[in-house]
Motif scaffolding. Structure first.
Motif, PDB file in Angstrom:
ATOM      1  N   VAL A  39       0.689  -1.316   0.020  1.00  0.00           N
ATOM      2  CA  VAL A  39       0.129   0.033  -0.104  1.00  0.00           C
ATOM      3  C   VAL A  39       0.857   1.138   0.028  1.00  0.00           C
ATOM      4  O   VAL A  39       1.753   1.491   0.866  1.00  0.00           O
ATOM      5  N   PRO A  40       0.838   2.120  -0.919  1.00  0.00           N
ATOM      6  CA  PRO A  40       1.479   3.290  -0.944  1.00  0.00           C
ATOM      7  C   PRO A  40       1.286   4.340   0.304  1.00  0.00           C
ATOM      8  O   PRO A  40      -0.137   4.562   0.665  1.00  0.00           O
ATOM      9  N   VAL A  41       2.312   5.138   0.731  1.00  0.00           N
ATOM     10  CA  VAL A  41       2.179   5.935   1.602  1.00  0.00           C
ATOM     11  C   VAL A  41       1.818   7.445   0.949  1.00  0.00           C
ATOM     12  O   VAL A  41       2.747   7.708   0.099  1.00  0.00           O
ATOM     13  N   VAL A  42       0.832   8.160   1.315  1.00  0.00           N
ATOM     14  CA  VAL A  42       0.657   9.381   0.597  1.00  0.00           C
ATOM     15  C   VAL A  42       0.600  10.395   1.949  1.00  0.00           C
ATOM     16  O   VAL A  42       0.008  10.168   2.896  1.00  0.00           O
ATOM     17  N   THR A  43       0.923  11.649   1.478  1.00  0.00           N
ATOM     18  CA  THR A  43       0.940  12.802   2.433  1.00  0.00           C
ATOM     19  C   THR A  43      -0.311  13.494   2.306  1.00  0.00           C
ATOM     20  O   THR A  43      -0.869  13.887   1.132  1.00  0.00           O
ATOM     21  N   VAL A  44      -1.301  13.699   3.191  1.00  0.00           N
ATOM     22  CA  VAL A  44      -2.415  14.238   3.175  1.00  0.00           C
ATOM     23  C   VAL A  44      -2.302  15.572   4.090  1.00  0.00           C
ATOM     24  O   VAL A  44      -1.872  15.697   4.944  1.00  0.00           O
ATOM     25  N   VAL A  45      -3.306  16.575   3.807  1.00  0.00           N
ATOM     26  CA  VAL A  45      -3.380  17.567   4.567  1.00  0.00           C
ATOM     27  C   VAL A  45      -5.013  17.966   4.659  1.00  0.00           C
ATOM     28  O   VAL A  45      -5.895  18.049   3.693  1.00  0.00           O
ATOM     29  N   SER A  46      -5.398  18.437   5.764  1.00  0.00           N
ATOM     30  CA  SER A  46      -6.667  18.917   5.897  1.00  0.00           C
ATOM     31  C   SER A  46      -6.664  20.505   6.397  1.00  0.00           C
ATOM     32  O   SER A  46      -6.291  21.103   7.444  1.00  0.00           O
ATOM     33  N   PRO A  47      -6.649  21.285   5.337  1.00  0.00           N
ATOM     34  CA  PRO A  47      -6.441  23.000   5.267  1.00  0.00           C
ATOM     35  C   PRO A  47      -7.220  23.668   6.172  1.00  0.00           C
ATOM     36  O   PRO A  47      -6.806  24.773   6.483  1.00  0.00           O
ATOM     37  N   GLY A  48      -8.682  23.346   6.368  1.00  0.00           N
ATOM     38  CA  GLY A  48      -9.458  24.171   6.935  1.00  0.00           C
ATOM     39  C   GLY A  48      -9.808  25.447   6.299  1.00  0.00           C
ATOM     40  O   GLY A  48      -9.796  25.307   5.055  1.00  0.00           O
ATOM     41  N   GLN A  49     -10.021  26.260   6.688  1.00  0.00           N
ATOM     42  CA  GLN A  49     -10.599  27.651   6.000  1.00  0.00           C
ATOM     43  C   GLN A  49      -9.389  28.851   6.573  1.00  0.00           C
ATOM     44  O   GLN A  49      -9.086  29.129   7.487  1.00  0.00           O
ATOM     45  N   SER A  50      -9.173  29.724   5.500  1.00  0.00           N
ATOM     46  CA  SER A  50      -8.078  30.450   5.492  1.00  0.00           C
ATOM     47  C   SER A  50      -8.709  31.974   4.923  1.00  0.00           C
ATOM     48  O   SER A  50      -9.731  31.851   4.102  1.00  0.00           O
ATOM     49  N   THR A  51      -8.173  33.023   5.439  1.00  0.00           N
ATOM     50  CA  THR A  51      -8.847  34.401   4.733  1.00  0.00           C
ATOM     51  C   THR A  51      -7.980  34.551   3.631  1.00  0.00           C
ATOM     52  O   THR A  51      -6.651  34.532   3.709  1.00  0.00           O
ATOM     53  N   VAL A  52      -8.695  34.670   2.515  1.00  0.00           N
ATOM     54  CA  VAL A  52      -7.908  34.922   1.237  1.00  0.00           C
ATOM     55  C   VAL A  52      -8.720  35.898   0.389  1.00  0.00           C
ATOM     56  O   VAL A  52      -9.815  36.353   0.690  1.00  0.00           O
ATOM     57  N   ALA A  53      -7.758  36.714  -0.301  1.00  0.00           N
ATOM     58  CA  ALA A  53      -8.476  37.861  -1.146  1.00  0.00           C
ATOM     59  C   ALA A  53      -9.222  37.120  -2.291  1.00  0.00           C
ATOM     60  O   ALA A  53      -8.971  36.150  -2.833  1.00  0.00           O
ATOM     61  N   ARG A  54     -10.573  37.647  -2.655  1.00  0.00           N
ATOM     62  CA  ARG A  54     -11.299  37.588  -3.664  1.00  0.00           C
ATOM     63  C   ARG A  54     -10.841  38.381  -4.870  1.00  0.00           C
ATOM     64  O   ARG A  54     -10.625  39.627  -4.567  1.00  0.00           O
ATOM     65  N   THR A  55     -10.352  37.741  -5.968  1.00  0.00           N
ATOM     66  CA  THR A  55     -10.118  38.522  -7.286  1.00  0.00           C
ATOM     67  C   THR A  55     -10.791  38.596  -8.191  1.00  0.00           C
ATOM     68  O   THR A  55     -11.498  37.357  -8.542  1.00  0.00           O
TER      69      THR A  55
END
Length: 389
Positions: free
Chosen positions: A60-76
């Motif tokens: 079984v391959p090992v993969v890196t995962v992330v749970s980014p949640g919510q960040s404040t980003v600019a709407r463009t």
């Protein structure tokens, strides 16, 4: 009967043709069996031997995962459009016109308000000014004489030599002479103003953009066309074509980044006007973005703009996590069974911090950060969680 004689150990031993053929046949069969046995042995060796059975489960391959949640980003909002002078000032003939004698500026020159850009031949107007100036001097002399006559008459009125009626007459003559002086002065000033308008002057300080006149050219008031074009104070703008839906999100003073086509340079600008109308054919409106003067900003050129229309919350992913194919952008997530699932997403602003995902995920999922190109939906993996950064 024919015999073939062969010496084997004892020279007296003679082997016949039939027996020789049978011997060779047995030799060939034995060699073939030996080759087969060697091939089988080699195959078994490569397969790990007969005792080596297939593993119960594949690796079984090992993969890196992330749970980014919510960040404040600019709407463009992305847009393209043309570059232009913010205040484009056409300069033409406002006087009587005539033959151009001198052109004093070139495109790219900075000029101040009222500076002479070109001159028109004025020999006739100069002589008219001289004539009117001489008439003014005549009227002044007449007024001076009338005043002197009035003063003498007033000195004699008390001695009875001049009547009151004569004083009134001489006063009227003096007043008329002074009025003639004012008329002559006004006529001279008018002619001087007309002559002065033969100079083609800058209406305001700014940058000369174009020049369409040369010495010797005949120009006429109202029919000479535009001789120069200027950008007031050198200020430029981008007239960005914005989609109707995006236009509603823009406001004056929104920041923007302008990139002229063919250049890697970027310039900070600010929206100063949002079109109140939308083109019914293209369903687009114009956002006018003010840009300070820079030689790379050339009116008539084309540019792209990234306009910041506000800020909001969205998951922020590394660029390596977002894949693209003919169906659009997507990411791979790892579900509760540690299986890979494809999830289509909508991508927003891309910055040094990462890719803002405006739709398709909530940020709580386990999202594969890399190696997505080597995975397939339904594949079993071993996720290794990494903190979002």
């Amino acid at each position: 009967m024919n015999y073939e004689t062969q010496l084997v150990g004892d020279p007296a031993v003679v082997i016949g043709d039939d027996e020789s053929r049978r011997g060779r046949k047995r030799l060939l069969i034995g060699g073939g069996i030996a080759v087969i046995l060697v091939a089988v042995a080699a195959w078994i060796s490569m397969r790990g031997g007969p005792a080596a059975a297939p593993s119960a489960t594949a690796q079984v391959p090992v993969v890196t995962v992330v749970s980014p949640g919510q960040s404040t980003v600019a709407r463009t909002v992305s847009a393209t459009g043309s570059l232009a002078a913010r205040v484009d000032m056409p300069v033409g003939v406002i006087g009587e016109g005539g033959m151009v004698t001198r052109v004093l500026v070139q495109p790219g020159d900075w000029v101040r308000a009222g500076q002479v850009l070109a001159t028109v031949e004025r020999s006739v107007q100069t002589e008219q000014i001289r004539s009117l100036a001489a008439q003014l001097e005549v009227q002044r002399a007449n007024a001076k004489l009338a005043q002197a006559q009035l003063d003498r008459a007033k000195a004699l009125v008390g001695r009875g030599f001049i009547s009151a009626a004569d004083i009134d007459q001489r006063t009227a003559t003096r007043d008329q002479a002074e009025a003639q002086v004012r008329v002559a002065a006004a006529q001279l000033a008018e002619q001087q103003a007309r002559t002065g308008r033969l100079d083609i002057r800058a209406p305001a300080a700014g940058l000369v953009l174009t020049r369409t006149v040369e010495p010797g050219q005949i120009v006429q008031a109202g029919g000479g066309g535009v001789l120069f074009r200027m950008a007031k104070d050198g200020e430029m703008e981008m007239q960005a074509q914005v989609a109707e839906a995006d236009l509603a999100t823009l406001r004056a003073n929104n920041g923007a980044t302008i990139t002229p086509i063919g250049s890697k340079a970027q310039f900070a600008g600010r929206v100063w006007q949002v079109s109140p109308v939308v083109d019914p054919q293209t369903r687009q409106g114009i956002a006018r973005i003010a840009v300070p003067y820079n030689p790379a900003i050339r009116p008539g050129g084309f540019a792209s703009a990234m306009i910041t229309s506000g800020s909001g919350s969205a998951p922020l992913l590394p660029e390596s996590a977002v894949q693209n194919d003919a169906k659009g952008s997507y990411v791979y997530i790892v579900n509760a069974k540690n299986q890979v699932e494809r999830r289509d997403v909508t991508v927003g602003q891309v910055s040094d911090a990462g890719v803002a995902v405006t739709g398709g995920i909530t940020g709580t999922e386990k999202i594969v950060t890399s190696a997505g190109a080597f995975l397939a939906p339904g594949q079993k993996v071993k996720p290794e969680l990494m903190k979002a950064g």
